[in-house]
Design a protein around this motif. Structure first.
Motif, short mmCIF file in Angstrom:
data_model
loop_
_atom_site.label_atom_id
_atom_site.label_comp_id
_atom_site.label_asym_id
_atom_site.label_seq_id
_atom_site.Cartn_x
_atom_site.Cartn_y
_atom_site.Cartn_z
N GLU A 41 38.95 -13.07 22.07
CA GLU A 41 37.91 -12.47 22.90
C GLU A 41 36.53 -12.97 22.49
O GLU A 41 35.67 -13.27 23.32
N VAL A 42 36.34 -13.08 21.18
CA VAL A 42 35.04 -13.49 20.66
C VAL A 42 34.72 -14.93 21.00
O VAL A 42 33.56 -15.30 21.24
N LYS A 43 35.76 -15.75 21.07
CA LYS A 43 35.52 -17.19 21.32
C LYS A 43 34.77 -17.41 22.63
O LYS A 43 33.90 -18.28 22.72
N ALA A 44 35.08 -16.61 23.64
CA ALA A 44 34.38 -16.73 24.92
C ALA A 44 32.89 -16.39 24.74
O ALA A 44 32.02 -17.07 25.30
N ASP A 45 32.61 -15.37 23.93
CA ASP A 45 31.22 -15.00 23.65
C ASP A 45 30.49 -16.11 22.90
O ASP A 45 29.33 -16.41 23.17
N LEU A 46 31.20 -16.72 21.96
CA LEU A 46 30.57 -17.78 21.15
C LEU A 46 30.17 -18.97 22.03
O LEU A 46 29.15 -19.62 21.79
N ASP A 47 30.99 -19.24 23.05
CA ASP A 47 30.67 -20.35 23.95
C ASP A 47 29.33 -20.15 24.65
O ASP A 47 28.68 -21.10 25.04
N LYS A 48 28.94 -18.90 24.79
CA LYS A 48 27.68 -18.61 25.50
C LYS A 48 26.47 -18.58 24.57
O LYS A 48 25.34 -18.46 25.03
N LEU A 49 26.71 -18.68 23.27
CA LEU A 49 25.59 -18.64 22.32
C LEU A 49 24.68 -19.84 22.48
O LEU A 49 25.14 -20.96 22.67
N GLU A 50 23.38 -19.60 22.36
CA GLU A 50 22.42 -20.71 22.40
C GLU A 50 22.08 -21.09 20.96
O GLU A 50 21.26 -20.45 20.32
N GLN A 247 26.53 -12.20 13.93
CA GLN A 247 26.16 -11.04 14.75
C GLN A 247 27.19 -10.80 15.84
O GLN A 247 27.61 -9.67 16.09
N LYS A 248 27.58 -11.90 16.52
CA LYS A 248 28.54 -11.78 17.62
C LYS A 248 29.91 -11.29 17.15
O LYS A 248 30.46 -10.33 17.69
N ILE A 249 30.46 -11.99 16.16
CA ILE A 249 31.80 -11.63 15.69
C ILE A 249 31.78 -10.25 15.05
O ILE A 249 32.67 -9.42 15.28
N GLY A 250 30.75 -9.99 14.25
CA GLY A 250 30.63 -8.70 13.58
C GLY A 250 30.63 -7.55 14.59
O GLY A 250 31.34 -6.56 14.44
N ALA A 251 29.84 -7.72 15.66
CA ALA A 251 29.76 -6.67 16.68
C ALA A 251 31.11 -6.49 17.37
O ALA A 251 31.58 -5.36 17.56
N ALA A 252 31.75 -7.60 17.71
CA ALA A 252 33.04 -7.52 18.42
C ALA A 252 34.09 -6.82 17.56
O ALA A 252 34.86 -5.99 18.06
N VAL A 253 34.13 -7.14 16.28
CA VAL A 253 35.13 -6.53 15.39
C VAL A 253 34.82 -5.05 15.19
O VAL A 253 35.71 -4.21 15.25
#
Ligand SMILES: *Cc1c(COP(=O)(O)O)cnc(C)c1O
Length: 353
Positions: A41-50, A247-253
């Protein structure tokens, strides 16, 4: 020619485990990986990171997820690059030249190290033989010595001993100092002050994602404190201290409460198994060692010649932590625990011969 100053010239990098071992029970990490479906799930979010942009300086999403998990107001939560960073930030900002800080020994070595680097006066307060605190003596010593900052872990690393909430309340109310209560292991214990941090004007609580939540590699820790202290922490920390990926992975977990609780139960099972089995071995070898544990993800052995056991385990490819004259063993997978227990048993048998 440039020379390093006396303070740092003999320091060595932090490397508690020099060699590679087959089994790592030395760093109190979780033996469980982040669940695959969460990572997916997180991988999709990471793709959007700038990646060309700096991270959110307040790590809002991660703080919100932390706040949701524990039920504390988000405005009182500050994120750090591991709680290690928060400890350093606190030492640099909340103490002034010549101030005294106190530690309760044995305890997490980074406290004394940070005070040393900041050149603060260190007041060392010992513990009782069973590693519990004499609360009255701690209060008296802190106040008599003019201690400005008292820092300790509860449950304690490396002893694994937990002090009750009631004792913590008395201690925090009794001292003039700012109290840094490091609850790195409190997910395994039941005496947290997280729900009542607001009741104190001199308390900063520290929590980490490195132990119960299996995110040691990401470096994510949190401080929880009243508005004034949380505001001060935000003002003194470096602006982009927690990177965007963390930040992204931490929040998702942290949002996956159910999965986290399941993992926690699994870690507790492992810890209980390890502790029970060691106690059983202790019954077979009376007076050979004392074991502490029950409130952390590790157990602590007190014995004569701890270094000998440490080396023996190392020779069998098992690394544990040898610190303050104690042997600290992180609970692992069932197989890892069994291997450790077998080697411990062998050691005691050989030693008795
Ligand atoms: C592991 C540990 C920390 C550090 O945690 P990070 O968030 O990984 O920096 C802090 N305090 C204690 C007592 C620990 O054992």
């Amino acid at each position: 020619m440039y020379r390093l100053n006396d303070k740092i010239k003999d320091l060595k990098p932090y490397d508690p485990v020099g060699e590679r071992y087959r089994i790592h029970l030395d760093a109190n990490e979780s033996f469980l990986p982040i669940p695959a479906e969460v990572l997916e799930e997180v991988k999709a979010d990471l793709d959007k990171l700038e990646f060309n942009r700096y991270p959110d300086p307040l790590a809002k999403e991660a703080c919100e997820a932390f706040s949701g998990y524990y039920g504390v107001p988000v405005r009182n939560v500050v994120a750090g690059n591991g709680s290690d960073e928060l400890i350093t930030v606190i030492f640099t900002a909340f103490l002034q030249k010549g101030d005294a800080f106190a530690t309760l020994e044995p305890d997490f070595s980074m406290y004394a190290f940070n005070g040393f680097l900041q050149e603060m006066r260190h007041v060392v307060i010992g513990k009782k033989e069973d590693f519990t605190l004499d609360i009255d003596r701690v209060i008296e010593t802190c106040n008599n010595e003019g201690v400005k900052l008292l820092i300790f872990s509860n449950p304690c690393n490396p002893t694994s001993v937990v002090q009750s909430r009631e004792e913590m309340r008395k201690l925090i109310r009794g001292v003039d100092a700012l109290v840094i209560l490091d609850e790195a292991y409190m997910d395994f214990g039941a005496e947290s002050l997280l729900k009542e941090f607001m009741d104190y004007d001199n308390l900063i609580l520290l929590r980490t994602c490195s132990k119960a939540f299996g995110m040691a590699a990401l470096r994510l820790g949190f401080a929880v404190a009243n508005d004034m202290l949380a505001g001060a922490l935000r003002a003194v920390k470096s602006p982009y201290n927690v990177n965007s990926v963390t930040q992204k992975i931490g929040a998702a977990v942290l949002r996956r409460k159910e999965e986290l609780q399941k993992a926690l139960a699994e870690i507790l099972n492992s810890r209980n198994f390890l502790l029970e089995q060691i106690k059983q071995i202790g019954g077979e070898f009376p007076n050979c060692f004392t074991v502490f544990g029950g409130s952390t993800n590790f157990v602590t052995l007190v014995l004569e010649e701890p270094e000998r056991l440490y080396q023996y385990l190392g020779e069998q490819g098992i690394s544990v932590r040898f610190t303050s004259g104690l042997i600290r063993v992180t609970c692992g997978t069932e197989e890892e625990n069994r291997e450790f227990l077998q080697v411990l048993l062998n050691y005691l048998k050989e030693k008795g011969e």
